[in-house]
Design a protein around this motif. Structure first.
Motif, PDB file in Angstrom:
ATOM      1  N   MET A   1       0.784  -1.145  -0.019  1.00  0.00           N
ATOM      2  CA  MET A   1      -0.025   0.030  -0.150  1.00  0.00           C
ATOM      3  C   MET A   1       0.997   1.321   0.272  1.00  0.00           C
ATOM      4  O   MET A   1       1.483   1.837   1.300  1.00  0.00           O
ATOM      5  N   ASN A   2       0.975   2.005  -1.265  1.00  0.00           N
ATOM      6  CA  ASN A   2       1.942   2.920  -1.268  1.00  0.00           C
ATOM      7  C   ASN A   2       1.056   4.299  -0.961  1.00  0.00           C
ATOM      8  O   ASN A   2       1.783   5.406  -0.813  1.00  0.00           O
ATOM      9  N   THR A   3      -0.355   4.489  -1.369  1.00  0.00           N
ATOM     10  CA  THR A   3      -0.931   5.593  -1.042  1.00  0.00           C
ATOM     11  C   THR A   3      -2.095   5.343  -0.082  1.00  0.00           C
ATOM     12  O   THR A   3      -2.676   4.187  -0.016  1.00  0.00           O
ATOM     13  N   PRO A   4      -2.539   6.401   0.554  1.00  0.00           N
ATOM     14  CA  PRO A   4      -3.844   6.136   1.516  1.00  0.00           C
ATOM     15  C   PRO A   4      -4.897   5.639   0.765  1.00  0.00           C
ATOM     16  O   PRO A   4      -5.187   5.993  -0.261  1.00  0.00           O
ATOM     17  N   LEU A   5      -5.602   5.003   1.654  1.00  0.00           N
ATOM     18  CA  LEU A   5      -7.086   4.341   0.845  1.00  0.00           C
ATOM     19  C   LEU A   5      -7.908   5.400   1.395  1.00  0.00           C
ATOM     20  O   LEU A   5      -7.983   6.168   2.109  1.00  0.00           O
ATOM     21  N   THR A   6      -9.047   5.588   0.452  1.00  0.00           N
ATOM     22  CA  THR A   6     -10.176   6.169   0.889  1.00  0.00           C
ATOM     23  C   THR A   6     -11.026   5.630   1.981  1.00  0.00           C
ATOM     24  O   THR A   6     -10.707   4.492   2.224  1.00  0.00           O
ATOM     25  N   GLN A 204      -2.456   0.783   7.695  1.00  0.00           N
ATOM     26  CA  GLN A 204      -1.622  -0.869   7.963  1.00  0.00           C
ATOM     27  C   GLN A 204      -1.984  -1.320   9.223  1.00  0.00           C
ATOM     28  O   GLN A 204      -2.330  -2.467   9.578  1.00  0.00           O
ATOM     29  N   ALA A 205      -2.002  -0.263  10.325  1.00  0.00           N
ATOM     30  CA  ALA A 205      -1.946  -0.637  11.524  1.00  0.00           C
ATOM     31  C   ALA A 205      -3.441  -1.176  12.046  1.00  0.00           C
ATOM     32  O   ALA A 205      -3.764  -2.002  12.741  1.00  0.00           O
ATOM     33  N   VAL A 206      -4.495  -0.356  11.534  1.00  0.00           N
ATOM     34  CA  VAL A 206      -5.869  -0.975  12.043  1.00  0.00           C
ATOM     35  C   VAL A 206      -6.167  -2.151  11.147  1.00  0.00           C
ATOM     36  O   VAL A 206      -6.790  -3.045  11.922  1.00  0.00           O
TER      37      VAL A 206
END
Length: 242
Positions: A1-6, A204-206
């Motif tokens: 995951m390189n960019t944040p998810l919506t 990633q943490a959640v």
């Protein structure tokens, strides 16, 4: 995951974890809900699950201790009352003890937790420690197994009532209450995670927190299957069905 998810993509990723890893998929639950467990195996499940049930309010107290805002503690404390009870509401733990009693287990023996499996104790304690020690966002995210709980409760109610002549409607009161409680609880937790998990490390943490929680639930069923189904190796001191 390189960019944040919506937020919607993050929620989809959380739900995908449940679809792959939630403990309704475990072989022990499939046996339990389809009527293939013996009465002793159902007793062992209810006895061990009691330790998880009484661990939930301890977990919630640890989580509230990490909440600096009064409004959040007020929002979360209903979860504690749901299990420990308040006023005329006996609470989920007492409803679970009604189930274990109806299954023929001595109340004091259940409360003592002397007969639970070592893996049950370690898994539940690990969950309590996780919530206590991790950042608040991860602690809240770990509760999101409630996204998937109503389906398993509905399946459990219908399956156990249909397949076991030693189970009646009075014994499934805990699960009936959770059909309405879990969706209420998850509304706040999911909204919080959607709003607060905005960076790649946070997301990633959640996701890892939810995976950890599914592991906690799965590990308990692994232990039950190993001890009471196959190969049937009950550890010293653990409950032995008649």
């Amino acid at each position: 995951m390189n960019t944040p998810l919506t937020p919607d993509q993050l929620e989809d990723a959380l739900r995908a974890i449940g679809a792959e890893r939630y403990h309704n998929l475990h072989p022990f639950h499939k046996l339990l809900h389809s009527g293939q467990c013996s009465r002793g195996q159902v007793q062992a499940w209810a006895l061990n699950r009691y330790y998880y049930q009484c661990g939930i309010p301890r977990k919630d107290c640890s989580l509230m201790a990490n909440m600096e805002q009064k409004s959040m503690r007020i929002e979360w404390r209903q979860r504690y009352f749901d299990h420990d009870g308040l006023g005329e509401d006996e609470g989920g733990i007492e409803r679970w003890l009604r189930l274990t009693g109806a299954l023929g287990l001595d109340r004091d023996y259940v409360i003592s937790t002397r007969g639970i499996l070592p893996a049950t104790r370690h898994a539940v304690d690990a969950y309590i420690h996780f919530v206590r020690d991790k950042p608040l966002l991860e602690g809240i995210a770990s509760s999101l197994t409630e996204l998937f709980a109503p389906a398993i409760h509905a399946e459990r109610i219908s399956g156990m009532l249909e397949h076991y002549d030693f189970v009646d409607d009075s014994m499934v009161g805990y699960f009936r209450e959770r059909l309405s409680q879990a969706p209420r609880d998850v509304e706040f937790a999911l909204s919080y995670v959607r709003q607060q998990a905005v960076t790649v490390p946070q997301q990633q943490a959640v996701l890892n927190a939810l995976r950890f929680k599914t592991d906690v639930l799965w590990a308990q069923l692994d232990a039950l299957y190993f001890a009471y189904v196959a190969p049937g190796m009950i550890p010293p001191g653990a409950f032995i069905p008649d």
